[in-house]
Design a protein around this motif. Structure first.
Motif, PDB file in Angstrom:
ATOM      1  N   ALA A 150       0.819  -1.208   0.000  1.00  0.00           N
ATOM      2  CA  ALA A 150       0.000   0.000   0.000  1.00  0.00           C
ATOM      3  C   ALA A 150       0.854   1.259   0.000  1.00  0.00           C
ATOM      4  O   ALA A 150       0.580   2.209  -0.743  1.00  0.00           O
ATOM      5  CB  ALA A 150      -0.929  -0.013   1.210  1.00  0.00           C
ATOM      6  N   TYR A 151       1.893   1.295   0.828  1.00  0.00           N
ATOM      7  CA  TYR A 151       2.736   2.491   0.906  1.00  0.00           C
ATOM      8  C   TYR A 151       3.433   2.744  -0.435  1.00  0.00           C
ATOM      9  O   TYR A 151       3.484   3.888  -0.917  1.00  0.00           O
ATOM     10  CB  TYR A 151       3.772   2.325   2.012  1.00  0.00           C
ATOM     11  N   ALA A 152       3.979   1.674  -1.023  1.00  0.00           N
ATOM     12  CA  ALA A 152       4.721   1.824  -2.277  1.00  0.00           C
ATOM     13  C   ALA A 152       3.863   2.439  -3.375  1.00  0.00           C
ATOM     14  O   ALA A 152       4.346   3.248  -4.178  1.00  0.00           O
ATOM     15  CB  ALA A 152       5.258   0.463  -2.721  1.00  0.00           C
ATOM     16  N   VAL A 153       2.582   2.088  -3.405  1.00  0.00           N
ATOM     17  CA  VAL A 153       1.683   2.632  -4.415  1.00  0.00           C
ATOM     18  C   VAL A 153       1.168   4.007  -4.019  1.00  0.00           C
ATOM     19  O   VAL A 153       1.199   4.966  -4.798  1.00  0.00           O
ATOM     20  CB  VAL A 153       0.508   1.657  -4.659  1.00  0.00           C
ATOM     21  N   ALA A 154       0.696   4.127  -2.773  1.00  0.00           N
ATOM     22  CA  ALA A 154       0.033   5.365  -2.341  1.00  0.00           C
ATOM     23  C   ALA A 154       0.978   6.559  -2.317  1.00  0.00           C
ATOM     24  O   ALA A 154       0.549   7.692  -2.535  1.00  0.00           O
ATOM     25  CB  ALA A 154      -0.587   5.163  -0.962  1.00  0.00           C
ATOM     26  N   LYS A 155       2.264   6.333  -2.095  1.00  0.00           N
ATOM     27  CA  LYS A 155       3.197   7.460  -2.051  1.00  0.00           C
ATOM     28  C   LYS A 155       3.376   8.118  -3.419  1.00  0.00           C
ATOM     29  O   LYS A 155       3.850   9.260  -3.506  1.00  0.00           O
ATOM     30  CB  LYS A 155       4.561   7.009  -1.516  1.00  0.00           C
TER      31      LYS A 155
END
Length: 671
Positions: free
Chosen positions: A664-669
């Motif tokens: 999630a972090y890798a995409v949302a950032k």
């Protein structure tokens, strides 16, 4: 008149933010970042790479009083070449990278000492040992067929000289002190300190004073070269908890200590103080009882070293520090009440770099909790990867994962409120996007909800509550519970970006019975459980469910077709694996390995053993815990949609909490 309630008193840790002294060094407050293995945080010349520098600088910004940087190695140690920073390899590079980092750390008022290590000796993971040495000839902790030879006298004196040289370089680099990675955790110098592993007949074996001679000679050498006022701390495990080789004593268990017991530990503490050490950084355990040094959630308590630290404090007159999941006001106050001088945070500071500032502001509910899974930190170190954090993917890559304001604010629909959906909502909301999260159930958390049901998984529940609090404070994030997303929502033109995080669903083979229930049914108390329970599947969920039921007084059997639980060594942090594997027999749970389920007749389970024999396990309840499969109900829309779409977490690939949050972090950032 203001009435101070008992809860407010318990939360008041103002004493933590008073100055403390270590030798000639004064630190602004009593919080310390505990030392951590800097595997893969070195540049090719032995300096600190940019990720290491940024990681420590970020913790200084978060308000910690002192950082223990490292561990680092010497040239003449047992770590594989280039795996950790090294002061001696190229002193100029080491000093330059240290200064670059320390100038910024010091600008926040934070002090920094550097921990130097001699390596693992017989405790090394197979293939990670350069020298394959030990105090005396010993079997490797993990592979008994691998034999470690005894160090020669010249090798010992060479190593002592290297430690002193490294300390001098650290002092010249601007470090405020040194910590020696020594009588601790079963590393090489700790093996010298224990008669179990040290059978030498020279001046480095025999009496306790002789077995400690390496580390007492080191501090004397450092003081002679760096001055009496230059602080030298030592990492110190009071008790080993070795029940047998490769078997640790369980919490509360009565057993004969094969390593160092408390009485000898207290004697050792006095010897170390007399030799010139300015501080003792206290814990307990060894690689043979590794869960003591890296406590998993199964301890079900924080501050497990407080008692040990207090005992040491009564025996010495120098400062004592303790770590051990200290991110709790009652635990901190308990330590300070017992005279412990410094409160150390390792994993909690990886989870939340602003931990000290949040404690000071009494913002406990805003502290992102460490969940003791050790997947993002310890498990990565075991595989030669740089440590990070399950709940904070930016740890160790602060620059790369720095959040930016998007050029265009978007309207984002997130389908699913499990860890991947929650992390996506939080990161997207922080960056300024407008977020709508739809969750089909009445509760956020996804599989974290049943997963957090056992009492030893309370930190998982804290993580759900943390997400809820952060999202509730965001005006640009809307949460819709009891709202199952449909094709209409997916295609709604009001949304620019669709994130599918619908999680997973349990695998339930057809064993011929309609009376089986899932582990989630048990954990969520959806059905009544009989007194005799058979759990099909010895993975993490099956084993943790078994432990919970056993604590409720149930008679529990686990049937596992493989030869080990949880997929065996290497599938999870070894400390967690070792403790869980020992807890199963310790709690009298019947574990049937190499056993395949043939069929289920009502609630009786017919199994086939490895020798082909069939037997029946009579039970009142049969629980299926055979894993999960992706629940990607929008696969056709994802492949045909013209919108920006993402599939995250278990709905993409079933794994653990870390993978869901990191996904999630890798995409949302970058949305």
């Amino acid at each position: 008149m203001v009435i101070v309630t008992e809860d407010v008193k318990k939360r008041n840790v103002s004493r933590l933010f008073t100055p403390a002294k270590i030798g000639g060094l004064t630190i602004n407050n009593r919080t310390v970042m505990a030392p951590l293995g800097l595997v893969s945080y070195s540049d090719d010349q032995g300096g600190f790479n940019k990720n290491a520098q940024d990681m420590y600088i970020r913790r200084a910004k978060g308000g910690v009083g002192m950082i223990t940087v490292g561990l680092i190695g010497c040239d003449y140690v047992d770590f594989a070449d280039g795996s950790v920073p090294c002061a001696i390899k190229n002193p100029l590079v080491f000093m330059n990278t240290s200064k670059e980092m320390l100038d910024k750390i010091h600008s926040y008022g934070t002090k920094a000492i550097c921990m130097i290590s001699a390596g693992s000796g017989r405790s090394s993971f197979p293939g990670a040992s350069k020298q394959k040495w030990a105090p005396s000839e010993n079997e490797n902790r993990f592979d008994p067929k691998q034999i470690h030879r005894a160090m020669t006298h010249d090798e010992i004196t060479h190593m002592i000289e290297d430690f002193v040289k490294s300390a001098v370089i650290c002092q010249q680099s601007g470090f405020d002190g040194i910590e020696i990675h020594a009588v601790h955790e079963g590393y090489l110098f700790d093996q010298f300190a224990m008669s179990l592993f040290n059978r030498r007949t020279d001046e480095y074996g025999g009496s306790l004073e002789n077995r400690l001679r390496i580390v007492t000679d080191i501090v004397k050498g450092i003081k002679a070269q760096c001055g009496e006022d230059f602080p030298v701390s030592i990492r110190f495990s009071l008790k080993s908890f070795i029940k047998e080789l490769r078997v640790g004593g369980m919490p509360g268990e009565k057993f004969e200590e094969k390593g160092r017991d408390i009485s000898e530990g207290l004697e050792a503490a006095k010897i170390l103080e007399a030799a010139g050490y300015d501080m003792l950084n206290v814990d307990a355990g060894t690689y043979d009882a590794w869960f003591w040094n890296h406590p998993p959630m199964y301890f079900n308590k924080k501050g497990i070293y407080n008692t040990f630290g207090a005992q040491v404090k009564e025996a010495v007159n120098i400062p004592v520090g303790v770590a051990g999941r200290m991110d709790d006001p009652e635990v901190i106050n308990d330590a300070l009440d017992q005279g412990i001088d410094l409160i150390e945070f390792g994993r909690p500071l990886l989870a939340d770099p602003d931990l000290p500032n949040k404690i000071k502001a009494d913002a406990w509910e805003d502290i992102r909790p460490c969940i003791s899974c050790q997947d993002g930190c310890l498990a990565r170190l075991e595989h030669g990867l740089p440590f990070s954090c399950t709940v904070n993917p930016a740890t160790g890559r602060e620059a790369e994962y720095r959040l930016t304001v998007p050029l265009e604010k978007k309207n984002i629909l997130i389908i699913g409120g499990g860890p991947a959906g929650l992390e996506t909502a939080w990161i997207s909301g922080k960056r300024g996007h407008n977020v709508t999260l739809m969750e089909e159930t009445s509760e956020l958390g996804g599989e974290l909800v049943p997963g957090s049901a056992p009492d030893f998984k309370s930190n998982d529940r804290e993580l759900i509550e943390w997400f809820k609090r952060q999202l509730s404070n965001m005006g640009n994030v809307e949460i819709k519970l009891n709202s199952a997303a449909t094709k209409k929502d997916f295609n709604d033109n009001a949304f620019d970006t669709i994130v599918v995080a619908t999680g997973s669903k349990p695998i339930i083979p057809d064993f011929g019975s309609n009376q089986m229930i899932t582990a989630a049914d048990v954990l969520l108390k959806k059905t009544e459980i009989g007194n005799h329970v058979t759990i099909i599947g010895g993975g993490l969920v099956g084993c943790e469910t078994a432990l919970m039921l056993k604590k409720q007084g149930k008679d529990v059997s686990i049937v596992e077709m493989r030869d080990d639980i949880c997929g065996g060594v290497g599938k999870m942090s070894f400390a967690n694996y070792q403790m869980l594997k020992q807890l199963i027999p310790y709690n009298n749970i019947d574990l049937k390995l190499n056993t395949k389920v043939d069929s289920v007749d009502g609630t009786n389970v017919i199994v086939e053993t490895s020798d082909g024999n069939k037997q029946t396990i009579n039970s009142d309840t049969v629980v299926c815990a055979l894993g999960y499969k992706p629940n990607n109900i929008f696969s056709d829309l994802l492949s045909t949609s013209g919108k920006e779409t993402y599939l995250l977490g278990d709905s993409r690939h079933v794994d653990n909490i870390m993978q869901a949050i990191w996904d999630a972090y890798a995409v949302a950032k970058d949305i």
